[in-house]
Design an enzyme around this catalytic site. Structure first.
Site, short mmCIF file in Angstrom:
data_model
loop_
_atom_site.label_atom_id
_atom_site.label_comp_id
_atom_site.label_asym_id
_atom_site.label_seq_id
_atom_site.Cartn_x
_atom_site.Cartn_y
_atom_site.Cartn_z
CE LYS A 179 -3.76 -1.98 2.95
NZ LYS A 179 -4.68 -2.04 1.94
NE ARG A 222 -10.56 -10.96 -2.22
CZ ARG A 222 -10.71 -9.58 -3.21
NH1 ARG A 222 -10.63 -10.65 -4.65
NH2 ARG A 222 -11.01 -8.74 -3.01
#
Length: 519
Positions: A279, A354
């Site tokens: 990020k 996920r």
């Protein structure tokens, strides 16, 4: 030991002139509703209204000699009869009123719950709003250098015109607030205080001596063998002992014949660097809050441990992992075979949530086949797209086919609306499954594309399809001999602001729908 008490003792009162309180906080939209025992408050409030045009817009503090502490605080809800008004106006007013009482020096405020037939649960919502204002972060409570800041007030009194209704409600609200406090402790604490091993220690302390069974898995060989997608995310973090992954299993079994089983998987990314897809551009700040899904699961079980609903069984997995970057981190293009024997190609390491949940969803699927009337939930701060699509205050719920037949999303939305814990409903569509189909003969499914969810069409819906496919849940849809209801909750928006305090959503909605009818 973990300190999971309420933010202060909460006690009932049927007398606004009770001398044990040093201020009275009134939450309502109109002084006309101050009748009966509250009639004494109407005159000073209406007199003040004549000199302050902001009276029904802003929180005001006034001196009333006949009240204990001589302090009356009026926190208006604003209008309640428009299309845009909902019960959250009571929570907002209560939170603002209690904050004002604290800043005025009150140590024992009395909250006057509203009387409003248009919102049957307004009193509960008001009390929960007040308690939200009184939460003190875990790190503050644990700091020996500032013992005076462990509690914002010494006690909170709650007034209601119906003693029996008040006492019943307070028992429930205390249990919900204890759950929300656990969620805030885990979800809001910094990435070192609540690194995976410390989360496990905290959870073991919270549930020691209770009816909740706790099992912690830390063995790397077990994680790699049983939960390979999770283990891939853990690879870089495992090199640092204090960051090593923990799987925390929780179980509650109520008295009597079990007629409903809830199975939860919570995303617990204790810090999300993005991994190899790091990020950049300042987007890493706040990523200690990526564990709020697992924190919510722990909070649900804290509430279950207090209320002890009959006929209900609940099983959960908290997936506590740090998504670190380093020489051992997993990377895009890797192909990893999931617990369900599905070949997964990694597309973006910043889609780690996920990954860690899919193997546990597979595990819960296996358990569900043995349980009575099961329903599986995944709960996660999964996508930025959830906030882009629905805004910063709403949980999103998505059902598979069997859950859709049971109208789970609609029921949860209705439950949340009553307690000021709102949901928006999304749907898992055929395009979501197509998006995650393998693009070559190498892989069965594609984990993600190469763009952020906020820049991806259906960015919060399609991850549900991935988890269904990677976990083998697609073999348990409406066309199956063994259909299993499954709902995914993306709480990226509702979990709370950063900077700020986590909300504890969606605990009120879940408890209201699945637990309170059993008490």
């Amino acid at each position: 030991m973990a300190d999971v008490r309420l933010p202060c003792p909460v006690v009932p009162s049927l007398d606004v002139r009770d001398c044990q309180f040093d201020s009275v906080v009134v939450v309502t939209d109109s002084t006309a509703k101050l009748t009966g025992d509250l009639e004494c408050l109407r005159a000073p409030l209406e007199k003040y209204a004549t000199i302050d045009s902001a009276f029904e817009k802003d929180v005001v503090v006034m001196e009333v000699p006949f009240l204990p502490g001589k302090r009356l605080i009026f926190s208006p809800t604003g209008p309640l009869n428009r299309d845009c008004d909902d019960v959250r106006r009571f929570a907002d007013a209560a939170e603002n009123g209690i904050k004002r009482a604290v800043s005025a020096g009150s140590r024992s405020p009395l909250l006057v719950r509203p009387i409003d037939d248009s919102f049957p649960e307004a009193g509960k919502v008001t009390t929960l709003g007040a308690l939200q204002a009184l939460y003190v972060p875990l790190e503050i409570r644990e700091d020996p250098n500032i013992p005076g800041r462990r509690f914002k007030v010494d006690k909170l009194g709650v007034w209601c015109n119906d003693e029996r209704k008040l006492l019943n409600a307070l028992n429930i609200l205390k249990a919900i607030e204890m759950g929300r406090s656990v969620t805030r402790d885990i979800g809001g604490s910094d990435p070192e205080r609540m690194a995976p091993p410390h989360v496990a220690e905290y959870v073991e302390d919270v549930f020691a001596g209770t009816c909740i069974k706790v099992i912690v898995v830390s063995d790397l060989a077990t994680l790699t063998r049983e939960y390979p997608l999770l283990a891939a995310v853990n690879r870089a973090a495992h090199l640092v002992e204090r960051h090593q992954a923990r799987l925390i299993f929780l179980e509650y079994t109520g008295e009597g014949t079990i007629d409903k089983t809830l199975l939860f998987v919570g995303k617990g990314i204790c810090y999300d660097t993005g991994g190899a897809d790091i990020k950049a551009g300042g987007h890493m700040a706040g990523m200690h809050r990526d564990k709020c899904g697992a924190a919510t699961v722990a909070g649900i079980f804290q509430t279950l441990s207090v209320l002890k609903p009959k006929g209900l069984k609940a099983v959960a997995a908290m997936c506590m992992v740090r998504n670190s970057v380093g020489s051992q981190c997993y990377v895009a293009d890797e192909i990893i075979t999931s617990r369900a024997k599905v070949r997964v190609r990694v597309g973006n390491t910043d889609a780690e949530g996920r990954m860690v949940m899919s193997d546990l969803l597979c595990f819960m699927k296996e358990q569900a086949l043995k349980e009575v009337n099961p329903h599986i939930f995944t709960i996660a701060t999964l996508t930025g797209h959830a906030i882009r699509a629905m805004g910063p205050h709403y949980s999103i719920i998505m059902d598979n086919g069997p859950a859709r037949r049971e109208k789970t999303s609609q029921n949860m939305q209705e439950s949340g609306d009553r307690l000021g814990d709102p949901f928006e409903i999304s749907n898992i569509r055929r395009e979501d499954y197509e998006f995650h189909k393998g693009k070559s003969e190498y892989e069965d499914v594609l984990q993600c594309n190469n763009s952020p969810s906020t820049m991806t069409d259906r960015g919060h819906q399609s991850p549900s399809a991935f988890m269904i496919m990677a976990s083998g849940m697609d073999k348990h849809g409406i066309d199956s001999k063994h259909p299993i209801p499954y709902s995914h909750l993306d709480i990226a928006g509702s979990s709370g602001p950063f900077p700020g305090v986590p909300t504890g959503c969606p605990i009120p909605a879940i408890i209201n729908y699945y637990v309170l009818p059993r008490l």
